[in-house]
Design a protein around this motif. Structure first.
Motif, PDB file in Angstrom:
ATOM      1  N   CYS A 176       0.917  -1.252  -0.146  1.00 44.48           N
ATOM      2  CA  CYS A 176       0.035  -0.116  -0.032  1.00 44.48           C
ATOM      3  C   CYS A 176       0.928   1.250  -0.317  1.00 44.48           C
ATOM      4  CB  CYS A 176      -0.893  -0.085   0.977  1.00 44.48           C
ATOM      5  SG  CYS A 176      -2.006  -1.373   1.794  1.00 44.48           S
ATOM      6  N   ASP A 177       0.160   2.398  -1.073  1.00 44.40           N
ATOM      7  CA  ASP A 177       0.873   3.750  -0.730  1.00 44.40           C
ATOM      8  C   ASP A 177       0.528   3.651   0.545  1.00 44.40           C
ATOM      9  OD1 ASP A 177       2.052   6.396  -1.366  1.00 44.40           O
ATOM     10  OD2 ASP A 177       0.044   6.509  -1.822  1.00 44.40           O
ATOM     11  N   CYS A 178       0.779   5.079   0.912  1.00 48.87           N
ATOM     12  CA  CYS A 178       0.763   5.340   2.488  1.00 48.87           C
ATOM     13  C   CYS A 178      -0.365   7.018   1.847  1.00 48.87           C
ATOM     14  CB  CYS A 178       1.920   6.056   3.162  1.00 48.87           C
ATOM     15  SG  CYS A 178       1.678   7.114   4.672  1.00 48.87           S
ATOM     16  N   ASP A 179       0.466   7.951   1.791  1.00 37.96           N
ATOM     17  CA  ASP A 179      -0.894   9.446   1.157  1.00 37.96           C
ATOM     18  C   ASP A 179      -1.234   9.307   0.347  1.00 37.96           C
ATOM     19  OD1 ASP A 179       0.848  10.800   3.270  1.00 37.96           O
ATOM     20  OD2 ASP A 179       2.830  10.707   2.355  1.00 37.96           O
ATOM     21  N   GLY A 180      -2.636   9.262   0.448  1.00 36.19           N
ATOM     22  CA  GLY A 180      -4.114   9.376   0.451  1.00 36.19           C
ATOM     23  C   GLY A 180      -5.031   7.529  -0.259  1.00 36.19           C
ATOM     24  N   VAL A 181      -3.948   6.607   0.026  1.00 39.28           N
ATOM     25  CA  VAL A 181      -4.413   5.011   0.424  1.00 39.28           C
ATOM     26  C   VAL A 181      -4.902   5.039   2.009  1.00 39.28           C
ATOM     27  CG1 VAL A 181      -3.364   2.662  -0.230  1.00 39.28           C
ATOM     28  CG2 VAL A 181      -2.897   4.391  -1.570  1.00 39.28           C
ATOM     29  N   LEU A 182      -3.307   5.161   2.919  1.00 42.91           N
ATOM     30  CA  LEU A 182      -3.767   4.633   4.924  1.00 42.91           C
ATOM     31  C   LEU A 182      -4.097   5.973   5.320  1.00 42.91           C
ATOM     32  CD1 LEU A 182      -0.349   3.050   4.940  1.00 42.91           C
ATOM     33  CD2 LEU A 182      -3.284   1.826   4.397  1.00 42.91           C
ATOM     34  N   ILE A 183      -3.352   7.009   4.512  1.00 44.59           N
ATOM     35  CA  ILE A 183      -3.811   8.375   5.253  1.00 44.59           C
ATOM     36  C   ILE A 183      -3.648   9.612   4.473  1.00 44.59           C
ATOM     37  CG2 ILE A 183      -2.445  10.213   7.084  1.00 44.59           C
ATOM     38  CD1 ILE A 183      -1.848   7.602   8.005  1.00 44.59           C
ATOM     39  N   ASP A 184      -5.252  10.566   4.649  1.00 45.40           N
ATOM     40  CA  ASP A 184      -5.992  11.188   3.719  1.00 45.40           C
ATOM     41  C   ASP A 184      -5.449  12.360   4.087  1.00 45.40           C
ATOM     42  OD1 ASP A 184      -8.083  11.889   2.327  1.00 45.40           O
ATOM     43  OD2 ASP A 184      -9.427  11.802   3.305  1.00 45.40           O
ATOM     44  N   SER A 185      -3.956  12.105   3.518  1.00 45.09           N
ATOM     45  CA  SER A 185      -3.421  14.051   3.629  1.00 45.09           C
ATOM     46  C   SER A 185      -2.983  14.746   2.414  1.00 45.09           C
ATOM     47  CB  SER A 185      -2.093  13.041   4.203  1.00 45.09           C
ATOM     48  OG  SER A 185      -0.937  12.847   3.260  1.00 45.09           O
ATOM     49  N   GLY A 232       1.979  19.941   8.299  1.00 44.43           N
ATOM     50  CA  GLY A 232       0.085  19.654   8.436  1.00 44.43           C
ATOM     51  C   GLY A 232      -0.443  17.987   7.940  1.00 44.43           C
ATOM     52  N   ALA A 233       0.950  17.675   6.871  1.00 46.66           N
ATOM     53  CA  ALA A 233      -0.085  15.953   6.849  1.00 46.66           C
ATOM     54  C   ALA A 233      -0.177  15.496   7.601  1.00 46.66           C
ATOM     55  CB  ALA A 233       1.021  15.717   5.298  1.00 46.66           C
ATOM     56  N   SER A 288       7.355   9.564   0.957  1.00 46.68           N
ATOM     57  CA  SER A 288       7.412  10.266   1.948  1.00 46.68           C
ATOM     58  C   SER A 288       9.055   9.431   2.394  1.00 46.68           C
ATOM     59  CB  SER A 288       6.581  10.648   2.659  1.00 46.68           C
ATOM     60  OG  SER A 288       5.438  11.332   2.353  1.00 46.68           O
ATOM     61  N   ASN A 289       9.091  10.589   3.589  1.00 42.62           N
ATOM     62  CA  ASN A 289       9.701  10.105   4.168  1.00 42.62           C
ATOM     63  C   ASN A 289       9.862   9.428   5.004  1.00 42.62           C
ATOM     64  OD1 ASN A 289      11.824  12.388   2.178  1.00 42.62           O
ATOM     65  ND2 ASN A 289      11.834  13.942   4.006  1.00 42.62           N
ATOM     66  N   ALA A 290      10.535   8.362   6.127  1.00 47.16           N
ATOM     67  CA  ALA A 290      10.527   7.277   7.023  1.00 47.16           C
ATOM     68  C   ALA A 290      10.188   8.335   8.108  1.00 47.16           C
ATOM     69  CB  ALA A 290      12.014   6.748   6.685  1.00 47.16           C
ATOM     70  N   ASP A 291      10.697   8.944   8.506  1.00 45.16           N
ATOM     71  CA  ASP A 291      10.304  10.163   9.845  1.00 45.16           C
ATOM     72  C   ASP A 291       8.560  10.214   9.794  1.00 45.16           C
ATOM     73  OD1 ASP A 291      10.688  12.011   8.293  1.00 45.16           O
ATOM     74  OD2 ASP A 291      11.615  13.087   9.269  1.00 45.16           O
ATOM     75  N   TYR A 292       8.104  10.698   8.737  1.00 38.89           N
ATOM     76  CA  TYR A 292       7.305  10.772   8.668  1.00 38.89           C
ATOM     77  C   TYR A 292       6.187   9.541   9.007  1.00 38.89           C
ATOM     78  CZ  TYR A 292       2.766  12.083   6.096  1.00 38.89           C
ATOM     79  OH  TYR A 292       1.500  12.146   5.628  1.00 38.89           O
ATOM     80  N   VAL A 293       6.272   8.907   7.683  1.00 38.62           N
ATOM     81  CA  VAL A 293       5.211   7.700   7.491  1.00 38.62           C
ATOM     82  C   VAL A 293       5.607   6.901   8.881  1.00 38.62           C
ATOM     83  CG1 VAL A 293       5.218   5.473   6.304  1.00 38.62           C
ATOM     84  CG2 VAL A 293       5.472   7.572   4.906  1.00 38.62           C
ATOM     85  N   SER A 294       6.399   6.880   9.501  1.00 36.68           N
ATOM     86  CA  SER A 294       6.845   5.831  10.609  1.00 36.68           C
ATOM     87  C   SER A 294       5.816   7.052  11.800  1.00 36.68           C
ATOM     88  CB  SER A 294       7.559   6.262  11.565  1.00 36.68           C
ATOM     89  OG  SER A 294       8.097   5.213  12.404  1.00 36.68           O
ATOM     90  N   SER A 295       5.549   8.018  11.689  1.00 37.83           N
ATOM     91  CA  SER A 295       4.848   8.752  12.992  1.00 37.83           C
ATOM     92  C   SER A 295       3.560   8.736  12.984  1.00 37.83           C
ATOM     93  CB  SER A 295       5.324  10.359  12.695  1.00 37.83           C
ATOM     94  OG  SER A 295       4.470  10.864  13.411  1.00 37.83           O
ATOM     95  N   ALA A 296       3.516   9.593  11.006  1.00 40.93           N
ATOM     96  CA  ALA A 296       1.702   8.408  10.780  1.00 40.93           C
ATOM     97  C   ALA A 296       0.970   7.557  10.800  1.00 40.93           C
ATOM     98  CB  ALA A 296       1.488   8.907   9.335  1.00 40.93           C
ATOM     99  N   LEU A 297       1.779   6.186  10.619  1.00 41.55           N
ATOM    100  CA  LEU A 297       1.243   5.162  11.196  1.00 41.55           C
ATOM    101  C   LEU A 297       1.144   4.900  12.852  1.00 41.55           C
ATOM    102  CD1 LEU A 297       3.268   2.469   7.697  1.00 41.55           C
ATOM    103  CD2 LEU A 297       0.154   3.737   7.754  1.00 41.55           C
ATOM    104  N   GLN A 298       2.354   4.968  13.094  1.00 41.13           N
ATOM    105  CA  GLN A 298       1.905   4.039  14.385  1.00 41.13           C
ATOM    106  C   GLN A 298       1.080   5.735  15.579  1.00 41.13           C
ATOM    107  OE1 GLN A 298       3.282   2.864  16.992  1.00 41.13           O
ATOM    108  NE2 GLN A 298       5.935   2.215  15.303  1.00 41.13           N
ATOM    109  N   THR A 323      -2.068   6.391  13.597  1.00 41.22           N
ATOM    110  CA  THR A 323      -3.391   6.087  13.566  1.00 41.22           C
ATOM    111  C   THR A 323      -3.523   4.688  13.526  1.00 41.22           C
ATOM    112  OG1 THR A 323      -2.379   4.789  11.390  1.00 41.22           O
ATOM    113  CG2 THR A 323      -3.399   7.083  11.411  1.00 41.22           C
ATOM    114  N   GLY A 324      -2.004   3.843  13.811  1.00 39.02           N
ATOM    115  CA  GLY A 324      -2.469   2.812  14.826  1.00 39.02           C
ATOM    116  C   GLY A 324      -2.403   0.999  12.958  1.00 39.02           C
ATOM    117  N   LEU A 325      -1.924   1.944  12.521  1.00 38.11           N
ATOM    118  CA  LEU A 325      -2.297   1.101  11.096  1.00 38.11           C
ATOM    119  C   LEU A 325      -1.189   0.608  11.111  1.00 38.11           C
ATOM    120  CD1 LEU A 325      -4.129   3.251   8.207  1.00 38.11           C
ATOM    121  CD2 LEU A 325      -5.031   1.702   9.185  1.00 38.11           C
ATOM    122  N   ILE A 326       0.353   0.686  11.895  1.00 32.89           N
ATOM    123  CA  ILE A 326       1.061  -0.369  11.895  1.00 32.89           C
ATOM    124  C   ILE A 326       1.552  -0.945  12.151  1.00 32.89           C
ATOM    125  CG2 ILE A 326       2.037   0.636  14.297  1.00 32.89           C
ATOM    126  CD1 ILE A 326       4.652   1.100  11.284  1.00 32.89           C
TER     127      ILE A 326
END
Length: 247
Positions: free
Chosen positions: A17-26, A89-90, A116-126, A128-131
């Motif tokens: 899965c992609d992250c932004d627009g698929v997992l996170i509505d950013s 914002g995202a 996106s970058n690893a720090d942003y994706v990790s933060s977003a997934l953590q 939301t619990g999607l991790i």
């Protein structure tokens, strides 16, 4: 659905899965910030139409492409400022409606491959619990030589999990990401249900190589199950509110 010459897609063994627009509505947040900042900078009203088709690219290359298209110069400090604003914002964006339950209903192994970058994706997934669906199978553009639309991040994911690209399903919302996954030799399921997507996104995703496009995350488990079982859909577009939805 566009099918292989045999009328069937390659058997799916893994879901990426992609992250932004698929997992996170950013992406809607990113679009708003970019458009507002560039409108204030350049005093013109056609910026949104130029930005929207490029969503899915990394922010700085996107800004440079917009500037080049519209005949402007964008300086390094402006690039950095807008990039920082987009990240801030995202990172607080909600998850895509229904995605947590949909992923939980799919038995395949899963990875996230983001531009996106690893720090942003990790933060977003953590946050939301999607991790929980991906564990350490998270791959980002700053970990590979070339970002999407190059296939690098998808090929890195397939190599890491030990699955041939031909047996990977990819969920992507952007033309940039769809082209990357197609270039990697993977089957793309286009998602056109995020808030930022224009009405013609279905056609754009199909033109970019998506095998089908769906508009509700509740449809994803049955679509994946059909492909895993070796069946194909009869049309290129899976319409909302159909028998494809699961409970």
């Amino acid at each position: 659905m566009q099918a292989t010459p045999s009328g069937r897609l390659p058997q799916a063994r893994f879901l990426i899965c992609d992250c932004d627009g698929v997992l996170i509505d950013s992406e809607a947040i990113a679009e708003r910030i970019i458009v507002e900042r560039l409108e204030a900078l350049w005093q013109r009203d056609d910026i949104a139409d130029t930005v929207r088709p490029l969503l899915g690219m990394r922010t700085r290359p996107l800004l440079e492409r917009v500037a080049d298209t519209l005949g402007h110069v964008i300086h390094a400090e402006t690039l950095a400022s807008i990039d920082t604003a987009v990240r801030r914002g995202a990172v607080l964006a909600p998850m895509i409606e229904g995605v947590d339950a949909a992923l939980g209903a799919i038995a395949l192994g899963k990875a996230c491959a983001s531009n996106s970058n690893a720090d942003y994706v990790s933060s977003a997934l953590q946050r939301t619990g999607l991790i929980r669906h991906f564990a350490d199978r998270v791959f980002t553009a700053d970990q590979v030589a070339h970002p999407k639309p190059a296939p690098d991040v998808y090929l890195a994911a397939a190599h890491r999990v030990g699955v041939a690209p031909a047996h990977c399903l990819v969920v992507e919302d952007s033309v940039t990401g769809a082209r990357a996954a197609v270039a990697a030799g993977m089957t793309v399921l286009g998602f056109a249900g995020a808030k930022h997507l224009p009405g013609d996104q279905i056609r754009k995703l199909l033109d970019a190589g998506a095998s089908l496009v769906f508009e509700r995350m509740t449809q994803l488990p049955s679509i994946v199950a059909s492909i895993v079982d070796g069946h194909s859909h009869d049309s290129q577009r899976i319409a909302p509110h159909t028998h494809q939805d699961y409970a």
